[in-house]
Design a protein around this motif. Structure first.
Motif, short mmCIF file in Angstrom:
data_model
loop_
_atom_site.label_atom_id
_atom_site.label_comp_id
_atom_site.label_asym_id
_atom_site.label_seq_id
_atom_site.Cartn_x
_atom_site.Cartn_y
_atom_site.Cartn_z
N PRO A 8 0.83 -1.21 0.00
CA PRO A 8 0.00 0.00 0.00
C PRO A 8 0.87 1.26 0.00
O PRO A 8 1.91 1.31 0.66
CB PRO A 8 -0.80 -0.11 1.30
N ASP A 56 -6.77 5.54 2.00
CA ASP A 56 -7.45 4.96 3.16
C ASP A 56 -8.95 4.85 2.92
O ASP A 56 -9.45 5.18 1.86
CB ASP A 56 -7.19 5.83 4.40
N ASP A 58 -12.38 3.53 2.00
CA ASP A 58 -12.91 2.50 1.11
C ASP A 58 -12.06 2.33 -0.15
O ASP A 58 -12.54 1.84 -1.17
CB ASP A 58 -14.36 2.82 0.73
N ARG A 60 -7.77 1.61 -1.63
CA ARG A 60 -6.35 1.33 -1.41
C ARG A 60 -5.60 1.67 -2.68
O ARG A 60 -6.04 1.34 -3.78
CB ARG A 60 -6.10 -0.15 -1.08
N ASP A 78 -13.72 -0.03 -2.75
CA ASP A 78 -14.93 -0.76 -2.39
C ASP A 78 -16.14 0.00 -2.90
O ASP A 78 -16.31 1.18 -2.60
CB ASP A 78 -14.98 -0.89 -0.86
N THR A 111 -6.59 -7.81 -2.84
CA THR A 111 -7.03 -6.76 -1.92
C THR A 111 -8.55 -6.62 -1.95
O THR A 111 -9.18 -6.47 -0.90
CB THR A 111 -6.35 -5.42 -2.27
N GLU A 114 -9.82 -9.71 0.04
CA GLU A 114 -9.42 -9.80 1.44
C GLU A 114 -9.81 -8.56 2.26
O GLU A 114 -10.18 -8.69 3.42
CB GLU A 114 -7.92 -10.03 1.53
N THR A 115 -9.71 -7.38 1.68
CA THR A 115 -9.97 -6.16 2.42
C THR A 115 -11.43 -5.73 2.31
O THR A 115 -12.01 -5.24 3.29
CB THR A 115 -9.06 -5.02 1.93
N PHE A 116 -12.02 -5.91 1.14
CA PHE A 116 -13.38 -5.42 0.92
C PHE A 116 -14.41 -6.54 0.76
O PHE A 116 -15.57 -6.26 0.47
CB PHE A 116 -13.41 -4.50 -0.31
#
Length: 174
Positions: A8, A56, A58, A60, A78, A111, A114-116
């Motif tokens: 990131p 940062d 919603d 990356r 997202d 990402t 896994e993140t959203f």
């Protein structure tokens, strides 16, 4: 394929990243690569303040590095309800066609999952960029049938083609 580090971006990275983005998308330097918009648009692609909004919340902003040298980036955002948006994919035009873009897409898709918690991803590409659309299609993206207006008025007008791809966890396959 060039092996790189992808991580990131931080605010401290942005002054070094911004010129890479501009070189990749606009101006004569972009013509050294094959994915530029230099023949369609002449304004700047982005600015530091806009890049800062992609770090940062919603969104990356991932950067590709070889040591301390920033090679390119991709943004993943997202859009809720399992949908992620991929944008701002670029690689410095002097080192394109070495697999860096492919690695950035893989990192963006991971990402998104896994993140959203995304199960599908979309992007928009200028309709006149047939070679780039074909490249994304070779990487699993398909035309959704939807088009959107270009985000700012230009003459002649440009249209954005929406490309989409389902996301699933490779580890869950038999």
């Amino acid at each position: 394929m060039t092996k790189i580090e992808i991580r990131p971006a931080t605010l401290a990275d942005l002054p070094r990243l911004h010129p890479v983005v501009e070189r990749a998308y606009r101006g004569d330097s972009a013509r050294q690569g094959w994915t530029h918009e230099a023949d369609l648009l002449s304004d700047t692609r982005t600015d530091l303040a806009t890049l800062a909004t992609l770090i940062d919340g919603d969104s990356r902003l991932l950067i590709a590095l070889d040591g301390d040298t920033i090679l390119g980036c991709v943004n993943i955002a997202d859009r809720s309800y399992g949908l992620a948006y991929l944008g701002l994919l670029c690689v410095d035009p002097t080192i394109q066609a070495r697999g860096i873009g492919k690695q950035l897409i893989a990192a963006a898709e991971a990402t998104a999952r896994e993140t959203f918690a995304a199960d599908r991803i979309e992007m928009t590409v200028i309709d006149r960029r047939a070679e780039l659309i074909a490249w994304y299609e070779r990487h699993g993206y398909a035309r959704s049938g939807e088009t959107r207006p270009f985000p700012v008025p230009v003459d002649p007008p440009l249209t954005m083609v929406v490309l989409a791809k389902p996301l699933f966890d490779q580890r869950q396959l038999p």
